[in-house]
Design a protein around this motif. Structure first.
Motif, PDB file in Angstrom:
ATOM      1  N   GLN A  18       9.598  -5.472 -21.087  1.00  0.00           N
ATOM      2  CA  GLN A  18       9.783  -5.743 -22.520  1.00  0.00           C
ATOM      3  C   GLN A  18       9.224  -7.138 -22.838  1.00  0.00           C
ATOM      4  O   GLN A  18       9.929  -8.024 -23.315  1.00  0.00           O
ATOM      5  CB  GLN A  18      11.282  -5.666 -22.877  1.00  0.00           C
ATOM      6  CG  GLN A  18      11.907  -4.323 -22.553  1.00  0.00           C
ATOM      7  CD  GLN A  18      13.408  -4.400 -22.337  1.00  0.00           C
ATOM      8  OE1 GLN A  18      14.027  -5.466 -22.469  1.00  0.00           O
ATOM      9  NE2 GLN A  18      14.014  -3.280 -22.010  1.00  0.00           N
ATOM     10  N   PRO A  19       7.957  -7.369 -22.565  1.00  0.00           N
ATOM     11  CA  PRO A  19       7.401  -8.733 -22.661  1.00  0.00           C
ATOM     12  C   PRO A  19       7.423  -9.307 -24.067  1.00  0.00           C
ATOM     13  O   PRO A  19       7.364 -10.535 -24.233  1.00  0.00           O
ATOM     14  CB  PRO A  19       5.963  -8.564 -22.151  1.00  0.00           C
ATOM     15  CG  PRO A  19       5.648  -7.114 -22.357  1.00  0.00           C
ATOM     16  CD  PRO A  19       6.935  -6.387 -22.139  1.00  0.00           C
ATOM     17  N   ASP A  20       7.485  -8.460 -25.084  1.00  0.00           N
ATOM     18  CA  ASP A  20       7.494  -8.960 -26.459  1.00  0.00           C
ATOM     19  C   ASP A  20       8.878  -9.386 -26.923  1.00  0.00           C
ATOM     20  O   ASP A  20       9.012  -9.951 -28.016  1.00  0.00           O
ATOM     21  CB  ASP A  20       6.964  -7.888 -27.415  1.00  0.00           C
ATOM     22  CG  ASP A  20       5.515  -7.511 -27.129  1.00  0.00           C
ATOM     23  OD1 ASP A  20       4.777  -8.403 -26.657  1.00  0.00           O
ATOM     24  OD2 ASP A  20       5.146  -6.353 -27.354  1.00  0.00           O
ATOM     25  N   LEU A  21       9.916  -9.105 -26.137  1.00  0.00           N
ATOM     26  CA  LEU A  21      11.283  -9.307 -26.620  1.00  0.00           C
ATOM     27  C   LEU A  21      11.931 -10.604 -26.163  1.00  0.00           C
ATOM     28  O   LEU A  21      12.784 -11.149 -26.867  1.00  0.00           O
ATOM     29  CB  LEU A  21      12.166  -8.129 -26.185  1.00  0.00           C
ATOM     30  CG  LEU A  21      11.758  -6.737 -26.676  1.00  0.00           C
ATOM     31  CD1 LEU A  21      12.811  -5.712 -26.271  1.00  0.00           C
ATOM     32  CD2 LEU A  21      11.543  -6.732 -28.183  1.00  0.00           C
ATOM     33  N   TRP A  22      11.554 -11.097 -24.991  1.00  0.00           N
ATOM     34  CA  TRP A  22      12.328 -12.186 -24.388  1.00  0.00           C
ATOM     35  C   TRP A  22      11.513 -13.469 -24.314  1.00  0.00           C
ATOM     36  O   TRP A  22      10.361 -13.476 -23.879  1.00  0.00           O
ATOM     37  CB  TRP A  22      12.811 -11.773 -23.007  1.00  0.00           C
ATOM     38  CG  TRP A  22      13.574 -10.488 -23.071  1.00  0.00           C
ATOM     39  CD1 TRP A  22      13.157  -9.254 -22.663  1.00  0.00           C
ATOM     40  CD2 TRP A  22      14.869 -10.296 -23.636  1.00  0.00           C
ATOM     41  NE1 TRP A  22      14.110  -8.305 -22.922  1.00  0.00           N
ATOM     42  CE2 TRP A  22      15.185  -8.911 -23.520  1.00  0.00           C
ATOM     43  CE3 TRP A  22      15.807 -11.151 -24.211  1.00  0.00           C
ATOM     44  CZ2 TRP A  22      16.380  -8.374 -23.972  1.00  0.00           C
ATOM     45  CZ3 TRP A  22      17.014 -10.622 -24.675  1.00  0.00           C
ATOM     46  CH2 TRP A  22      17.294  -9.255 -24.548  1.00  0.00           C
ATOM     47  N   ALA A  23      12.147 -14.571 -24.718  1.00  0.00           N
ATOM     48  CA  ALA A  23      11.463 -15.854 -24.799  1.00  0.00           C
ATOM     49  C   ALA A  23      11.501 -16.625 -23.485  1.00  0.00           C
ATOM     50  O   ALA A  23      10.696 -17.549 -23.298  1.00  0.00           O
ATOM     51  CB  ALA A  23      12.089 -16.708 -25.902  1.00  0.00           C
ATOM     52  N   ALA A  24      12.411 -16.266 -22.582  1.00  0.00           N
ATOM     53  CA  ALA A  24      12.532 -16.967 -21.302  1.00  0.00           C
ATOM     54  C   ALA A  24      13.476 -16.175 -20.407  1.00  0.00           C
ATOM     55  O   ALA A  24      14.217 -15.296 -20.869  1.00  0.00           O
ATOM     56  CB  ALA A  24      13.045 -18.397 -21.496  1.00  0.00           C
ATOM     57  N   GLY A  25      13.453 -16.507 -19.104  1.00  0.00           N
ATOM     58  CA  GLY A  25      14.347 -15.857 -18.158  1.00  0.00           C
ATOM     59  C   GLY A  25      14.792 -16.823 -17.071  1.00  0.00           C
ATOM     60  O   GLY A  25      14.003 -17.667 -16.628  1.00  0.00           O
ATOM     61  N   VAL A  26      16.053 -16.704 -16.650  1.00  0.00           N
ATOM     62  CA  VAL A  26      16.588 -17.448 -15.511  1.00  0.00           C
ATOM     63  C   VAL A  26      17.071 -16.424 -14.497  1.00  0.00           C
ATOM     64  O   VAL A  26      17.996 -15.649 -14.771  1.00  0.00           O
ATOM     65  CB  VAL A  26      17.739 -18.388 -15.917  1.00  0.00           C
ATOM     66  CG1 VAL A  26      18.309 -19.095 -14.683  1.00  0.00           C
ATOM     67  CG2 VAL A  26      17.256 -19.414 -16.941  1.00  0.00           C
ATOM     68  N   ASP A  27      16.414 -16.402 -13.354  1.00  0.00           N
ATOM     69  CA  ASP A  27      16.675 -15.403 -12.308  1.00  0.00           C
ATOM     70  C   ASP A  27      17.291 -16.099 -11.097  1.00  0.00           C
ATOM     71  O   ASP A  27      16.666 -16.982 -10.506  1.00  0.00           O
ATOM     72  CB  ASP A  27      15.357 -14.704 -11.934  1.00  0.00           C
ATOM     73  CG  ASP A  27      15.392 -14.077 -10.539  1.00  0.00           C
ATOM     74  OD1 ASP A  27      16.461 -13.572 -10.131  1.00  0.00           O
ATOM     75  OD2 ASP A  27      14.350 -14.106  -9.853  1.00  0.00           O
ATOM     76  N   LEU A  28      18.478 -15.687 -10.728  1.00  0.00           N
ATOM     77  CA  LEU A  28      19.156 -16.210  -9.550  1.00  0.00           C
ATOM     78  C   LEU A  28      19.246 -15.099  -8.509  1.00  0.00           C
ATOM     79  O   LEU A  28      19.878 -14.072  -8.746  1.00  0.00           O
ATOM     80  CB  LEU A  28      20.555 -16.702  -9.929  1.00  0.00           C
ATOM     81  CG  LEU A  28      21.443 -17.255  -8.824  1.00  0.00           C
ATOM     82  CD1 LEU A  28      20.854 -18.545  -8.270  1.00  0.00           C
ATOM     83  CD2 LEU A  28      22.857 -17.507  -9.345  1.00  0.00           C
ATOM     84  N   VAL A  29      18.570 -15.266  -7.392  1.00  0.00           N
ATOM     85  CA  VAL A  29      18.560 -14.341  -6.241  1.00  0.00           C
ATOM     86  C   VAL A  29      18.325 -12.889  -6.652  1.00  0.00           C
ATOM     87  O   VAL A  29      18.979 -11.968  -6.162  1.00  0.00           O
ATOM     88  CB  VAL A  29      19.830 -14.486  -5.370  1.00  0.00           C
ATOM     89  CG1 VAL A  29      19.925 -15.881  -4.797  1.00  0.00           C
ATOM     90  CG2 VAL A  29      21.131 -14.158  -6.134  1.00  0.00           C
ATOM     91  N   GLY A  30      17.367 -12.651  -7.543  1.00  0.00           N
ATOM     92  CA  GLY A  30      17.073 -11.305  -8.002  1.00  0.00           C
ATOM     93  C   GLY A  30      15.965 -10.632  -7.214  1.00  0.00           C
ATOM     94  O   GLY A  30      15.205 -11.267  -6.482  1.00  0.00           O
ATOM     95  N   MET A  31      15.856  -9.306  -7.375  1.00  0.00           N
ATOM     96  CA  MET A  31      14.838  -8.518  -6.684  1.00  0.00           C
ATOM     97  C   MET A  31      13.623  -8.350  -7.588  1.00  0.00           C
ATOM     98  O   MET A  31      13.736  -7.836  -8.703  1.00  0.00           O
ATOM     99  CB  MET A  31      15.381  -7.129  -6.327  1.00  0.00           C
ATOM    100  CG  MET A  31      16.663  -7.175  -5.492  1.00  0.00           C
ATOM    101  SD  MET A  31      18.140  -6.965  -6.516  1.00  0.00           S
ATOM    102  CE  MET A  31      18.081  -5.220  -6.851  1.00  0.00           C
ATOM    103  N   ALA A  32      12.456  -8.750  -7.069  1.00  0.00           N
ATOM    104  CA  ALA A  32      11.218  -8.580  -7.829  1.00  0.00           C
ATOM    105  C   ALA A  32      10.608  -7.205  -7.606  1.00  0.00           C
ATOM    106  O   ALA A  32       9.971  -6.649  -8.495  1.00  0.00           O
ATOM    107  CB  ALA A  32      10.212  -9.666  -7.444  1.00  0.00           C
TER     108      ALA A  32
END
Length: 595
Positions: free
Chosen positions: A470-484
Motif C-alpha cells: 500500500q505504498p500510496d497510503l503510509w508516510a513512514a514505517g518503524v519496524d522492530l524485528v519484523g520479517m521482510a
C-alpha cells in the motif's frame, strides 16, 4: 522527555509464592528484569543482578533454594541455575542445567526435583525431563515429539498435562501423561482447531480446568475429570473468553474474563462456580493475560493470591489479594509517580474491505496535537492488543500523535472465527485491514496522508507489508524485528520455530510461491515510505538477515531508511539502555517524516 520517563518506571510481575508467604517477583528497576524476593512484611531483596534478563523463577518447597531461568543476550536459550537464600547479600547462581546450544525451560518445581522442557535431543522437539536436586540424576518423562509449550503436573504428581502445538494454526493439543507408566492419553485431537490454556488442577488432583474453545467460538472454562475421562463445561460465556485458577484450599476460584482487550478478575466458589465478588481492581486494564504469563499465583495454603495488574495508565504492579479480605499493592522501594497526562483509549470498530469490523483502540494526543497518526500493530500473529501498559503507545500520544492500536483479523481475544481469518492463503487480508484503517482515519479527525505504521515481530511484518503493498497510503514505517520475506524467515529461523510457524504462514515445500507473493521483499521496488528498522543481533525467531536485506534493498534505491542493530539483544529490546537509545531516535524519525 515523556518516553524516557515512562520507560524508566519500574515494573513488577509475580512469579511464585512460598509456604511462608514470601514472593518471587520479576522486577526491572535496574534496567533488566531480575529476580527479587518480597518478604511478608513488604521488605524487598534482590536475588539476581545479571547483565541479561531473567525469564522466570520458582521456590524449591521445603528448602532455602530458588531455581532461576535466564538466557544470554536475548537468545532465548534458557539455562537453569540454583541459588540459596541462606547466602548473605546477593546469592551466587550455581549452574543446574546448562547447555548454551539448547533451550531449557523451567516448568515446575517440587520438593527435591525440577521439571523442565528441553530441545537438546534434536534441536526441534521438546522433551520433558525430571531433574533430581539431591543426586543430579535425570529421567525422561516425555520424548514423543512436538513443541511442548506448557507442562502442568497434578498436585499429587501422578499426572502431567502437556500442551503441545498441533497442526492447525493457533491450536494446542492436550495430552495426559501418567508419570508412573509413562502412558499418554490424547485428550484432544492433534488435527482439531482448538486454542487451549492455561491449565489449572483441582487441589485433589481429580480434575483440571482449562480455558479452551473446542467446539465453540469463545474460550470457556472446561473441566476434565481424570477418573472417567470426561469433559464438561464448568463456566461459559458466548461473548467473552474465560480462564480460571483454583485455590489450593479447595474453596475458591479466580476467574478471568477477557472482553475487548480488558481482563477482569472475580472470586468464585470452586464447588459450583458461582460468583462471590469482583476483586475490586481498577477497570480498563488487565488483571491476567490468559494468552501468556504472568497469571494469578495462589499461596500454597490458598490464603492469598499474588496478582499482576497493569493498564494503559498503570505499570505492571503486584497485588496481594486475600479472599474476603484486603487487596494490597506490593510496591517496590522506589516507585516514581506515573505521569498524570496518560489516558485510557477509546474502543472503536473499523469497517474493512469485506464488511468485517476491525476492533481498534484509539489513544488521543495528550500534548499539542500534530494531526498525524501512528498505527501500532501487535506481534503474533495470534497475539492481541490488550488494554495494557505500553510506554511506546503512551509516549507517541504524548508526542502529539493520534495512536490507533488495532486487533486486525488473526488476533486473539475476539473468538476462533476472527483469529482464523488470516491463516495461510488469507495472510494479505490482514494487511487489507490496515488499508481500511487508513481510509477510516478522517472519521476520527485524523489526516490519512500523515499516517505511519509501527510494529514489532509479526507487527514488523505488517509494517513492511503495509508500505510495500500500500505504498500510496503510509508516510513512514518503524519496524522492530519484523520479517521482510516469509520464505527467508522460514528458511533461517530456529528449527523448532519453523516447525510451528509453517502451520500459520504456509509450508516451504508446498506453498513457496504464495509465501513469496505475500512477502514485502517481493514488492520492495514499490516502497517509497521512509523506514526505521530496529533489530537484535541474537534474535532466534526473526534472524537479523531479515532487517539487513530490506534496508539494503531500500538503500540501493535511495529510499530513506536506517537500521539500528543491538549486539546484546534478541527478539526485541529488553535492556533499558538500548530502549533509551533506539526509541528516541525512532520518535525523532517520525516527527521528521510526519511533519
Amino acid at each position: 522527555m515523556l518516553l524516557t520517563t515512562l520507560f524508566s518506571l519500574p515494573t513488577a510481575m509475580a512469579l511464585d509464592v512460598a509456604d511462608d508467604g514470601r514472593l518471587l517477583v520479576l522486577y526491572d528497576g535496574t534496567g533488566t528484569r531480575q529476580i527479587n524476593e518480597v518478604a511478608p512484611d513488604g521488605t524487598w531483596r534482590a536475588l539476581t543482578d545479571l547483565g541479561d534478563t531473567c525469564r522466570g523463577a520458582q521456590f524449591v518447597p521445603g528448602s532455602s533454594q530458588v531455581i532461576v531461568e535466564h538466557d544470554a543476550g536475548g537468545n532465548e536459550r534458557g539455562q537453569l541455575s540454583l541459588l540459596d537464600l541462606k547466602d548473605a547479600g546477593l546469592p551466587v547462581l550455581a549452574p543446574l542445567v546448562h547447555d548454551a546450544e539448547y533451550i531449557h525451560h523451567l516448568v515446575a518445581v517440587r520438593a527435591g526435583r525440577v521439571l523442565y522442557t528441553t530441545n537438546r535431543r534434536n534441536g526441534v522437539d521438546f522433551d520433558l525431563i525430571a531433574h533430581d536436586l539431591a543426586t543430579g540424576s535425570e529421567s525422561v518423562l516425555y520424548d514423543s515429539g512436538g513443541w511442548v509449550m506448557a507442562v502442568d503436573p497434578s498436585p499429587d504428581d501422578k499426572w502431567v498435562v502437556l500442551s503441545k502445538a498441533s497442526s492447525p494454526a493457533n491450536s494446542m493439543q492436550l495430552l495426559l501423561l501418567d508419570t508412573s507408566s509413562r502412558a499418554i492419553t490424547e485428550l484432544t485431537a492433534e488435527d482439531a482447531q482448538n486454542d487451549q490454556g492455561p491449565v489449572a488442577w483441582l487441589p485433589d488432583s481429580s480434575a483440571f480446568l482449562v480455558s479452551g474453545d473446542a467446539g465453540r467460538d469463545r474460550k470457556a472454562l472446561r473441566r476434565y475429570d481424570v477418573a472417567d475421562g470426561t469433559w464438561s463445561d464448568f463456566l461459559a460465556d458466548d461473548a467473552r473468553d474465560l480462564a480460571g485458577w483454583p485455590a489450593p484450599d479447595g474453596q475458591h476460584l479466580l476467574v478471568a474474563v477477557l472482553d475487548d482487550g480488558e481482563v477482569s478478575l472475580a472470586l468464585h466458589h470452586l464447588e459450583d462456580g458461582s460468583l462471590i465478588a469482583p476483586l475490586g481492581l481498577p477497570t480498563g486494564g488487565c488483571a491476567a493475560l490468559m494468552i501468556a504469563t504472568p497469571n494469578p499465583v495462589w499461596s500454597p495454603d490458598g490464603s492469598f493470591a499474588a496478582i499482576t495488574y497493569n493498564s494503559p495508565v498503570t505499570p505492571p504492579t503486584v497485588f496481594r489479594f486475600v479472599p474476603g479480605g484486603e487487596l494490597t499493592a506490593i510496591r517496590p522501594p522506589e516507585m516514581p509517580d506515573v505521569p498524570a497526562e496518560l489516558r485510557y483509549p477509546e474502543s472503536m470498530r473499523v469497517p474493512s474491505f469485506d464488511g468485517e469490523q476491525v476492533p481498534v483502540f484509539v489513544f488521543r494526543p495528550t500534548s499539542t496535537e500534530l494531526g498525524s497518526t501512528v498505527v501500532h500493530v501487535h506481534g503474533g500473529p495470534e497475539g492481541a492488543a490488550l488494554r495494557m501498559w505500553n510506554p511506546i503507545v503512551a509516549a507517541l500520544a504524548g508526542d502529539g500523535h493520534t495512536v490507533v492500536v488495532p486487533n486486525v483479523r488473526g488476533s486473539a481475544g475476539y473468538g476462533k472465527r476472527w483469529y482464523s481469518l488470516d491463516d495461510r492463503e488469507l495472510r494479505l487480508d490482514s494487511v487489507k485491514d490496515l488499508a481500511a484503517i487508513n481510509a477510516w482515519l478522517p472519521t476520527i479527525g485524523a489526516d490519512s496522508s500523515r499516517a505511519a505504521l509501527w510494529g514489532g515481530s509479526y507487527g514488523g511484518y505488517m509494517v513492511l507489508a503495509g508500505v510495500a503493498f500500500q505504498p500510496d497510503l503510509w508516510a513512514a514505517g518503524v519496524d522492530l524485528v519484523g520479517m521482510a520475506s516469509l520464505v527467508t524467515f522460514l528458511e533461517n529461523t530456529s528449527d523448532y520455530r519453523r516447525a510451528m510457524r509453517e502451520r500459520e504462514y504456509g509450508y516451504l515445500a508446498t506453498d513457496r510461491e504464495f509465501l513469496e507473493s505475500a512477502s514485502p521483499l517481493s514488492r520492495v521496488d514499490d516502497i517509497r515510505a521512509p523506514l526505521f528498522v530496529i533489530h537484535g543481533a541474537n534474535d532466534p525467531r526473526v534472524p537479523l538477515s531479515e532487517a539487513e536485506q530490506i534496508t539494503d534493498a531500500l538503500t540501493k534505491r535511495g529510499v530513506p531508511c536506517r537500521l539500528l542493530v543491538y549486539p546484546d539483544e534478541g527478539h526485541g529490546l529488553a535492556k533499558l539502555t538500548n530502549r533509551l537509545d533506539a526509541y528516541p531516535q525512532a520518535f525523532s524519525f517520525l516527527r521528521e517524516h510526519l511533519a
